[in-house]
Design an enzyme around this catalytic site. Structure first.
Site, mmCIF file in Angstrom:
data_model
loop_
_atom_site.group_PDB
_atom_site.id
_atom_site.type_symbol
_atom_site.label_atom_id
_atom_site.label_comp_id
_atom_site.label_asym_id
_atom_site.label_seq_id
_atom_site.Cartn_x
_atom_site.Cartn_y
_atom_site.Cartn_z
ATOM 1 N N LYS A 58 26.056 -16.902 5.569
ATOM 2 C CA LYS A 58 27.239 -17.559 4.984
ATOM 3 C C LYS A 58 27.016 -17.753 3.498
ATOM 4 O O LYS A 58 25.920 -17.599 2.975
ATOM 5 C CB LYS A 58 27.529 -18.880 5.672
ATOM 6 C CG LYS A 58 26.501 -19.968 5.440
ATOM 7 C CD LYS A 58 26.934 -21.240 6.161
ATOM 8 C CE LYS A 58 25.965 -22.381 5.887
ATOM 9 N NZ LYS A 58 26.394 -23.618 6.524
ATOM 10 N N HIS A 97 0.854 -1.178 0.000
ATOM 11 C CA HIS A 97 0.000 0.000 0.000
ATOM 12 C C HIS A 97 0.894 1.232 0.000
ATOM 13 O O HIS A 97 2.029 1.194 0.454
ATOM 14 C CB HIS A 97 -0.920 0.004 1.228
ATOM 15 C CG HIS A 97 -1.907 -1.114 1.184
ATOM 16 N ND1 HIS A 97 -3.113 -1.011 0.538
ATOM 17 C CD2 HIS A 97 -1.860 -2.376 1.681
ATOM 18 C CE1 HIS A 97 -3.773 -2.143 0.648
ATOM 19 N NE2 HIS A 97 -3.029 -2.998 1.331
ATOM 20 N N THR A 127 13.735 -8.432 2.996
ATOM 21 C CA THR A 127 13.390 -7.075 2.580
ATOM 22 C C THR A 127 14.317 -6.562 1.484
ATOM 23 O O THR A 127 14.070 -5.501 0.928
ATOM 24 C CB THR A 127 13.455 -6.099 3.775
ATOM 25 O OG1 THR A 127 14.786 -6.104 4.293
ATOM 26 C CG2 THR A 127 12.466 -6.496 4.857
ATOM 27 N N LYS A 128 15.398 -7.314 1.212
ATOM 28 C CA LYS A 128 16.376 -6.940 0.179
ATOM 29 C C LYS A 128 16.730 -8.193 -0.606
ATOM 30 O O LYS A 128 16.551 -9.316 -0.124
ATOM 31 C CB LYS A 128 17.635 -6.357 0.810
ATOM 32 C CG LYS A 128 17.380 -5.045 1.512
ATOM 33 C CD LYS A 128 18.635 -4.474 2.108
ATOM 34 C CE LYS A 128 18.281 -3.154 2.774
ATOM 35 N NZ LYS A 128 19.322 -2.628 3.597
ATOM 36 N N ARG A 136 19.684 -11.140 6.733
ATOM 37 C CA ARG A 136 21.038 -10.719 6.381
ATOM 38 C C ARG A 136 21.853 -11.968 6.051
ATOM 39 O O ARG A 136 21.495 -13.086 6.463
ATOM 40 C CB ARG A 136 21.686 -9.930 7.508
ATOM 41 C CG ARG A 136 21.909 -10.738 8.756
ATOM 42 C CD ARG A 136 22.357 -9.929 9.961
ATOM 43 N NE ARG A 136 22.756 -10.741 11.062
ATOM 44 C CZ ARG A 136 22.033 -11.629 11.718
ATOM 45 N NH1 ARG A 136 20.794 -11.885 11.333
ATOM 46 N NH2 ARG A 136 22.493 -12.319 12.735
#
Length: 179
Positions: A174, A108, A156-157, A171
């Site tokens: 390894k 949204h 999110t990335k 994140r």
């Protein structure tokens, strides 16, 4: 597909027509037991694409739209996974999707006056990726080839190929050494 859509427009109404049909199919899919072939057939009707016989989908299976969900060969989708696919979700071959995974390509807008309107960003999950239980993949992200997303992670990335990611937000933990 456009990158945005306003609620109440003719385009939105067309989406709602497909939605009404597909939500009946999703309900039918999840309301009674089905063979693997019957499940693939119903999901094929929902996505409007043939689901390959090497793909296994465990029930219940959820999607909010269906026709922008593209599933490769030899994919395994576990129970209770949710695909918010109006913006496009592309799943490569040999992908493993754990239970309770949510993949969303819709968001949204941030401006409160426009909050009910939609923004779209496709999600790509490349070949041999593995998404553990309770993973959330947010709009516009790419999961690289052979990548592993650890259970409970929120992506999110973009996730590079041949890496393991985990956490909130996810994140790199390894690198995977491939033969």
């Amino acid at each position: 597909m456009k990158s945005e859509m306003d609620v109440g427009t003719e385009a939105y109404e067309q989406i709602e027509k497909v939605n009404r049909r597909n939500q009946m199919l999703v309900q039918q899919l999840n309301d009674s037991p089905h063979t693997k072939a019957e499940t693939r057939d119903l999901v094929s009707q929902i996505t409007n694409e043939k689901i390959d016989e090497t793909t296994e989908i465990r029930l219940p299976f959820y999607t909010d739209f269906g026709q922008n969900l593209h599933i490769g060969k030899n994919v395994y989708i576990s129970n209770c996974s949710m695909f918010v696919d109006l913006g496009g979700i592309y799943i490569g071959d040999n992908v493993l999707i754990g239970p309770n995974v949510t993949i969303t390509s819709v968001n949204h807008r941030t401006n409160p006056a426009d909050r009910r309107h939609l923004s779209f960003k496709s999600v790509y999950i490349h070949d041999n990726a593995w998404l553990g239980a309770n993973v959330t993949v947010t709009p516009g992200t790419i999961i690289g080839e052979n990548a592993i997303v650890a259970a409970g992670a929120v992506v999110t990335k973009n996730v590079p190929a041949n890496t393991v990611v985990g956490g909130v937000p996810a994140r790199i933990i390894k690198t995977i050494k491939c033969n």
